[in-house]
Design a protein around this motif. Structure first.
Motif, PDB file in Angstrom:
ATOM      1  N   GLN A 418       0.931  -1.136  -0.211  1.00 39.00           N
ATOM      2  CA  GLN A 418       0.127   0.055  -0.162  1.00 39.00           C
ATOM      3  C   GLN A 418       0.938   1.303   0.015  1.00 39.00           C
ATOM      4  OE1 GLN A 418      -2.644   0.354   3.172  1.00 39.00           O
ATOM      5  NE2 GLN A 418      -3.876   2.089   2.446  1.00 39.00           N
ATOM      6  N   GLN A 421       2.271   1.665  -3.606  1.00 37.03           N
ATOM      7  CA  GLN A 421       1.076   2.188  -4.429  1.00 37.03           C
ATOM      8  C   GLN A 421       1.047   3.844  -4.135  1.00 37.03           C
ATOM      9  OE1 GLN A 421      -2.375  -0.252  -3.884  1.00 37.03           O
ATOM     10  NE2 GLN A 421      -1.341  -1.958  -4.767  1.00 37.03           N
ATOM     11  N   GLU A 422       1.020   3.919  -2.827  1.00 35.51           N
ATOM     12  CA  GLU A 422       0.662   5.282  -2.647  1.00 35.51           C
ATOM     13  C   GLU A 422       1.913   6.257  -3.157  1.00 35.51           C
ATOM     14  OE1 GLU A 422      -1.786   7.137  -1.242  1.00 35.51           O
ATOM     15  OE2 GLU A 422      -3.006   5.262  -1.073  1.00 35.51           O
ATOM     16  N   LYS A 425       1.687   6.561  -7.041  1.00 36.56           N
ATOM     17  CA  LYS A 425       0.661   7.356  -7.203  1.00 36.56           C
ATOM     18  C   LYS A 425       1.015   8.926  -7.035  1.00 36.56           C
ATOM     19  CE  LYS A 425      -3.448   6.119  -5.889  1.00 36.56           C
ATOM     20  NZ  LYS A 425      -4.739   6.059  -4.809  1.00 36.56           N
TER      21      LYS A 425
END
Length: 546
Positions: A418, A421-422, A425
């Motif tokens: 996570q 992914q952050e 992004k």
């Protein structure tokens, strides 16, 4: 001026006509957002700065103040559920003076000012009731001034003093508080309310105060104190003891080879006990003895006697002899007297138990007695209080530990994924913004270097953008006319006029001035580069005769 505006309009129309459907949509949305932003900015700039006129008003006082503001034509805003009234900054002081002249807001505290209204004919009952109301009003005003409380109400129950009552009852208080925005008060503020109320009334203890909020939640109950405080203290005590014992056992038997469970009983209310003990003093007693002796020897009696029935004198005896002897002894021995008063506050640990499980396969060289002795010292075990310790060697299951380890690893992996992914992004968003900024800067730089030109032909002027100066462009055209067969043909000299640089923002020149300007430019070019002009003219003549 009209010609200039017409030129601007034509150019804007030409630019817009070249937009695609998506570009037109984006342009319309951008224009709408720009208009809305301008309107919002104008409304914010023209809006007056508001300041509190009164805070903590009751419903009646707020309605009266609002009516006065409406009558005066002053704009206002309500906040905190109508308890606070805001007015423009330049109207604060004038409206406060006007409200004070009208007697607003009313004095609803009913504090010690009630005593000023009492007359000399007030009875004792009226005086006691008025004094109680004064204390209630003062406490309500004080509690209402605390941070996070918008309104407060206090009701006191003070028993009457009487000489015919052996034990005097404690006074009690009921406190109702209304918090701002429906928030919940912290334990520290609840304790402050309880202690402030109990200290204002003689004979009242913190356990005699009940506190309730606007949601009907009991924050403090009579006899128990703060609701949930005993369980909270028990939980904190259990966690503290378990952490201390676990830290010690991890050092002795290794991490993960011992589990500790602590259970504590905490007193919910205070208790008071009075003990009196009498003991003999050490050493020799120091008694105090007093003897009283009285002897009377009588002879013949007189004519009087003892009153009998119906107040008739009866002689003592027939012979008239009388004798009397009395001996009285009083002894006082010294003894020791001990008076002990014990007060147990709420939250005191009355009993605790500690249970320890050790891994039989991993723990070696340590006995249960040794562990019990160490834990008794670390946990503060008091056998007189009823505390107990249980230590057992058992086999620990590995499946649960493996499952917990796998779950922990899975949670860590999911957290890492996570986070990645952050991060990706955020990198994509940042890269997109950076790319957009770079493209915008490059576009503005290129556009700044490019000049808008106008090519005049028989069919009319043609606008285009050029990234080079006018002289460089003329050179390139003259050279291309000699070597590039695909150059723009010109049948006659009158068919094609030289190009000129015209700034879009400049006002169009008259035709005569434009022709004269072109002639001077051609003359300048012929003087600077005669060979190139001669070649271009020869080429034109060859093409015309071909």
């Amino acid at each position: 001026m009209q010609r200039m505006l017409t030129g601007y309009y034509d150019r804007a129309k030409t630019v817009v006509s070249g937009f695609s459907v998506a570009q037109r949509t984006i342009a319309v949305i951008g224009a709408a957002l720009l208009v809305m932003g301008a309107i919002a900015l104008g409304a914010w700039l023209t809006r007056p700065q508001m300041s509190p006129l009164f805070t903590g008003l009751s419903a009646g006082d707020a309605a009266a103040v609002v009516d006065q503001l409406k009558a005066s034509g002053v704009g206002y805003e309500l906040a905190e559920g109508g308890a606070t009234i805001l007015v423009p900054d330049d109207q604060v002081y004038s409206q406060r003076l006007a409200a004070a002249a009208a007697g607003l807001p009313g004095d609803t505290s009913e504090g010690y000012t009630l005593l000023d209204k009492m007359g000399v004919t007030a009875s004792e009952f009226q005086q006691s009731v008025t004094y109680k109301r004064a204390i209630e009003g003062e406490l309500a005003s004080t509690l209402g001034a605390m941070d996070g409380i918008s309104a407060a109400s206090v009701q006191l129950a003070i028993p009457e003093e009487s000489v015919f009552v052996s034990e005097r009852q404690h006074p009690t208080a009921s406190v109702f508080v209304k918090t701002r925005n429906g928030s919940r008060l912290s334990d520290e503020k609840i304790a402050a309310i309880v202690h402030l109320t109990s200290a204002a009334v003689p004979g009242m203890t913190p356990e005699d105060v009940a506190v309730t909020d606007q949601n009907g939640t009991v924050l403090s109950a009579v006899g128990t104190g703060l609701t949930g405080s005993s369980s909270k203290q028990a939980t904190e005590h259990e966690a503290k003891v378990a952490a201390a014992v676990s830290s010690m056992l991890d050092t002795i038997v290794g991490a993960g080879n011992a589990t500790v469970t602590v259970s504590a009983d905490v007193a919910n209310s205070t208790s008071e006990r009075m003990d009196e003990t009498y003991t003999a003093p050490d050493g020799e007693l120091t008694p105090s003895e007093q003897t009283k002796t009285e002897t009377i020897n009588g002879g013949a009696g007189g004519g009087t006697g003892v009153l009998g029935p119906d107040n008739i004198a009866v002689p003592n005896n027939a012979n008239g002899d009388r004798s009397y002897e009395l001996e009285e002894t009083s002894r006082r021995n010294a003894v020791n007297k001990t008076t002990e008063k014990t007060i147990t506050p709420a939250g005191e640990v009355t009993r605790q138990t500690v249970s320890i499980a050790l891994n039989r396969s991993a723990v070696k060289g340590v006995t249960a007695a040794q562990v019990e002795a160490l834990v008794a010292s670390a946990a503060g075990i008091d056998t007189d209080r009823g505390d107990t310790i249980a230590v057992e060697f058992v086999e620990f299951t590995e499946s649960g530990a493996a499952a917990a380890q796998n779950a922990l690893q899975a949670a860590e992996a999911e957290r890492a994924a996570q986070f990645q992914q952050e991060l990706i992004k955020s990198a994509i968003i940042g890269g997109s913004v950076l790319l957009a900024v770079v493209v915008l800067v490059v576009f503005l730089a290129l556009r700044r270097r490019m000049k808008r030109r106008v090519l005049y032909t028989d069919d009319g002027p043609i606008e285009y953008l050029a990234s080079m100066s006018e002289s460089e462009e003329e050179k390139l055209k003259s050279l291309r006319g000699l070597t590039d067969p695909t150059a723009l043909p010109a049948a006659t000299p009158t068919k094609l006029l030289p190009t000129a640089v015209i700034d879009v923002d400049d006002e169009p020149e008259p035709d005569q001035v434009l022709v004269e300007r072109r002639r001077r430019e051609i003359d300048d070019l012929a003087r600077r580069e005669p060979e190139s002009i001669a070649g271009a003219l020869a080429n034109l003549m060859d093409e015309a005769t071909a």
